[in-house]
Motif scaffolding. Structure first.
Motif, short mmCIF file in Angstrom:
data_model
loop_
_atom_site.label_atom_id
_atom_site.label_comp_id
_atom_site.label_asym_id
_atom_site.label_seq_id
_atom_site.Cartn_x
_atom_site.Cartn_y
_atom_site.Cartn_z
N GLU A 101 22.79 -13.78 42.81
CA GLU A 101 21.75 -12.84 43.78
C GLU A 101 20.71 -13.84 43.60
OE1 GLU A 101 22.31 -11.02 40.91
OE2 GLU A 101 24.65 -10.15 41.79
N GLU A 102 20.27 -14.66 41.83
CA GLU A 102 18.74 -14.97 42.17
C GLU A 102 18.57 -16.24 43.55
OE1 GLU A 102 18.33 -17.03 38.26
OE2 GLU A 102 19.77 -18.40 38.32
N LEU A 103 19.80 -17.54 43.62
CA LEU A 103 19.98 -17.98 44.47
C LEU A 103 18.61 -17.33 46.02
CD1 LEU A 103 22.07 -21.08 44.44
CD2 LEU A 103 19.20 -21.10 44.47
N VAL A 111 21.98 -26.09 36.44
CA VAL A 111 22.01 -27.30 37.99
C VAL A 111 23.01 -27.02 38.57
CG1 VAL A 111 22.23 -30.16 38.23
CG2 VAL A 111 20.99 -28.96 36.66
N THR A 112 24.35 -27.03 37.58
CA THR A 112 25.56 -26.57 38.13
C THR A 112 25.53 -25.40 38.92
OG1 THR A 112 26.39 -27.29 36.22
CG2 THR A 112 27.55 -26.13 37.56
N LYS A 113 25.35 -24.32 39.10
CA LYS A 113 24.95 -22.80 40.14
C LYS A 113 24.51 -23.82 41.44
CE LYS A 113 25.09 -20.01 36.17
NZ LYS A 113 24.18 -19.65 35.13
N LEU A 114 24.15 -25.12 41.35
CA LEU A 114 23.70 -25.24 42.35
C LEU A 114 24.60 -26.24 43.57
CD1 LEU A 114 19.59 -26.24 41.74
CD2 LEU A 114 20.53 -24.44 42.29
N VAL A 115 25.94 -26.40 43.22
CA VAL A 115 26.09 -26.81 43.70
C VAL A 115 26.94 -26.86 45.29
CG1 VAL A 115 28.31 -25.46 42.76
CG2 VAL A 115 29.44 -27.50 43.00
N LEU A 142 24.87 -25.69 47.47
CA LEU A 142 23.50 -26.13 48.14
C LEU A 142 23.89 -28.02 48.06
CD1 LEU A 142 20.81 -23.68 46.64
CD2 LEU A 142 21.64 -23.46 49.07
N ASN A 143 24.10 -28.06 46.92
CA ASN A 143 24.34 -29.64 46.73
C ASN A 143 25.48 -30.46 45.81
OD1 ASN A 143 24.53 -32.50 47.14
ND2 ASN A 143 22.05 -32.69 46.33
N PRO A 144 27.03 -30.58 46.55
CA PRO A 144 27.49 -30.61 45.40
C PRO A 144 27.20 -32.00 44.55
CG PRO A 144 28.87 -31.18 47.70
CD PRO A 144 27.45 -31.06 47.79
N GLN A 145 25.68 -32.89 45.13
CA GLN A 145 25.63 -34.11 44.02
C GLN A 145 25.15 -33.29 42.74
OE1 GLN A 145 23.00 -36.00 47.14
NE2 GLN A 145 24.12 -37.81 46.65
N PHE A 146 25.39 -31.87 42.54
CA PHE A 146 24.14 -31.62 41.47
C PHE A 146 25.21 -31.63 40.66
CE2 PHE A 146 21.16 -30.08 44.04
CZ PHE A 146 19.48 -30.36 43.25
N GLN A 147 26.86 -31.70 40.80
CA GLN A 147 27.61 -31.77 39.68
C GLN A 147 27.68 -32.42 38.76
OE1 GLN A 147 31.29 -29.44 41.13
NE2 GLN A 147 30.29 -30.90 42.78
N ILE A 148 26.71 -33.23 39.26
CA ILE A 148 26.55 -34.82 38.37
C ILE A 148 26.53 -34.40 36.49
CG2 ILE A 148 24.17 -35.00 38.37
CD1 ILE A 148 26.40 -37.95 38.00
N VAL A 149 26.05 -33.42 36.22
CA VAL A 149 25.97 -32.66 34.82
C VAL A 149 27.16 -32.35 34.14
CG1 VAL A 149 23.34 -32.39 34.48
CG2 VAL A 149 25.07 -30.23 35.98
N ASP A 150 28.13 -31.72 35.34
CA ASP A 150 29.36 -31.65 34.84
C ASP A 150 30.45 -32.64 34.29
OD1 ASP A 150 28.19 -29.04 34.83
OD2 ASP A 150 29.12 -28.93 36.99
N ILE A 151 30.10 -33.95 34.61
CA ILE A 151 30.94 -34.84 34.27
C ILE A 151 31.35 -35.27 32.98
CG2 ILE A 151 31.72 -37.38 35.35
CD1 ILE A 151 32.09 -35.31 37.59
N PRO A 152 31.77 -35.28 32.66
CA PRO A 152 32.34 -35.13 31.39
C PRO A 152 32.26 -36.52 30.71
CG PRO A 152 34.52 -34.68 32.04
CD PRO A 152 33.86 -34.62 33.29
N PHE A 153 31.33 -36.72 29.29
CA PHE A 153 30.72 -37.52 28.57
C PHE A 153 30.58 -38.60 29.80
CE2 PHE A 153 35.13 -35.47 26.84
CZ PHE A 153 34.43 -34.92 26.35
N LEU A 154 29.63 -38.64 30.66
CA LEU A 154 28.51 -39.01 31.44
C LEU A 154 27.48 -40.04 30.63
CD1 LEU A 154 29.95 -40.86 34.40
CD2 LEU A 154 27.59 -38.82 35.01
N PHE A 155 27.52 -38.78 30.31
CA PHE A 155 25.99 -39.45 30.06
C PHE A 155 25.54 -39.51 28.63
CE2 PHE A 155 24.39 -36.83 33.20
CZ PHE A 155 23.31 -37.12 33.85
N LYS A 156 24.73 -40.39 27.89
CA LYS A 156 25.21 -41.18 26.79
C LYS A 156 24.32 -40.69 25.55
CE LYS A 156 25.47 -45.96 27.42
NZ LYS A 156 24.37 -46.35 28.48
N SER A 157 23.40 -39.82 25.84
CA SER A 157 22.08 -38.55 25.02
C SER A 157 21.56 -37.95 25.63
CB SER A 157 21.64 -40.14 24.48
OG SER A 157 20.28 -41.27 24.81
N SER A 167 30.58 -22.61 37.72
CA SER A 167 30.86 -22.64 39.41
C SER A 167 31.39 -24.08 39.71
CB SER A 167 29.99 -22.09 40.33
OG SER A 167 28.56 -23.25 39.72
N GLY A 168 31.90 -24.17 40.40
CA GLY A 168 31.84 -25.63 40.69
C GLY A 168 33.36 -26.02 40.76
#
Ligand code: LMR
Length: 339
Positions: A85-87, A102-106, A108-123, A183-184
């Motif tokens: 409900e919060e959105l 961030v994932t819960k904004l998918v 509204l904009n699927p690009q927010f799924q960047i946080v879910d791409i496994p092993f993408l960010f180094k640190s 989600s997503g």
């Protein structure tokens, strides 16, 4: 003569009553004007988490910097609105601030799924650099046509797997298990590629879903695992750091645009300070929670080796291919290359 005086008396009385009513009306109007602007800030986690503490810090600073012209009411633990409900509540201006994952904004904009791409960010630092860089800032501003303003990123930490069935060391260990997701499509696909099932469940219902065995496992930060007491209903923790669970602080555009400039400036300053606080706290609290979880002895820990990690990355190859055009190559590259 007597009648004439009586009429004058009645006329004066009526005039007096009218003037009194007008004066009362003006007074009430004046009182209304001095009432503070109320900001309802709703979130789904415990008060003791980085988000919970940062929301309270924002309240303290916002009230102080506006000299009490703004009152912030913080509602933690899905008390006011849950994930679902919060959105919608924000878009309807029934709540003025939220800080969803961030994932819960998918939707509204699927690009927010960047946080879910496994092993993408180094640190941790890499994630922070990405958010502060041009691609992160563009993403933050991407919801304005939906009536939402992104005010700040609140990085929160890496996710790790927990489950109640067996140690998860290699991709094949996931076969046949079922996991809760936020989600997503990326998260759904992540588990599908591992041969596991998934179900989207609001945060407030995850403990019960794990307890009832609706799902066998879930993925979250050390601090959420700790503060939600998942160790009571899970047996194994894989320290994988495979994805991110970060937040974005959002406000309603119509509400924000209606604020006087000096108030807006004070709130921006309060939020900048609360953001600094949240960034520091998220590292500290995740570390502390990891130690708590280890000390409790309730969860068996497994740390992915570099070889395990490579095996997962290989399994996820189709996912990287499929989502690059959806998320955008510039965003993927900026996240991948951030140090
Ligand atoms: C979750 O649903 O697991 C998280 O997004 C909750 C949160 O806000 O940290």
């Amino acid at each position: 003569m007597l009648k004439f005086s009586r009429n004058i008396f009645i006329a004066l009385l009526v005039l007096f009553l009218v003037l009194t009513l007008v004066a009362c009306g003006n007074k009430q109007e004046g009182e209304k004007k001095s009432e503070p602007i109320v900001i309802k800030f709703s979130h789904v986690v415990a008060e003791t988490t980085p988000k919970g503490q940062a929301a309270l810090k924002f309240k303290e600073l916002a009230e102080q910097k506006t000299g009490g012209k703004v009152k912030v009411e913080v509602y933690p633990s899905s008390q006011l609105f849950g994930d679902k409900e919060e959105l919608e509540a924000l878009i309807a201006n029934n709540v003025q601030f939220i800080a969803p994952s961030v994932t819960k904004l998918v939707g509204l904009n699927p690009q927010f799924q960047i946080v879910d791409i496994p092993f993408l960010f180094k640190s941790e630092e890499a994630a922070l650099k990405f958010y502060q860089g041009p691609e992160g800032q563009k993403l933050l501003k991407s919801l304005e046509d939906k009536g939402i303003i992104g005010l700040a990123w609140w990085p929160n930490g890496a996710k790790h797997f927990t489950n109640s069935k067996r140690p998860l060391r290699r991709p094949e260990d996931f076969k046949g298990l079922k996991f809760r997701t936020q989600s997503g499509g990326v998260l759904e696909e992540q588990f599908k590629l591992l041969g596991a099932g998934s179900q989207t469940i609001p945060f407030g219902e995850v403990y019960t879903a794990l307890q009832n065995k609706t799902v066998d496992g879930q993925e979250n930060t050390f601090n959420n695992i700790d503060t939600q007491k998942y160790a009571e209903v899970q047996k194994y923790l894989t320290v994988s750091g495979h994805g991110r669970l970060d937040y974005v602080v959002l406000t309603n555009k119509t509400f924000w645009d209606s604020l006087p400039e000096d108030i807006k400036k004070a709130l921006e300053e309060a939020l900048a300070e609360a953001t600094e606080y949240e960034i520091k706290l998220s590292t500290e609290l995740n570390q502390k929670s990891m130690e708590n979880l280890k000390k409790s002895g309730k969860l068996e820990f497994y740390y992915l080796t570099p070889q395990d990690r490579e095996a997962f990355i290989k399994v996820f190859e189709p996912l990287y291919k499929k989502y690059e055009p959806i998320i955008g190559k510039e965003i993927m590259d900026a996240a991948r290359n951030a140090e």
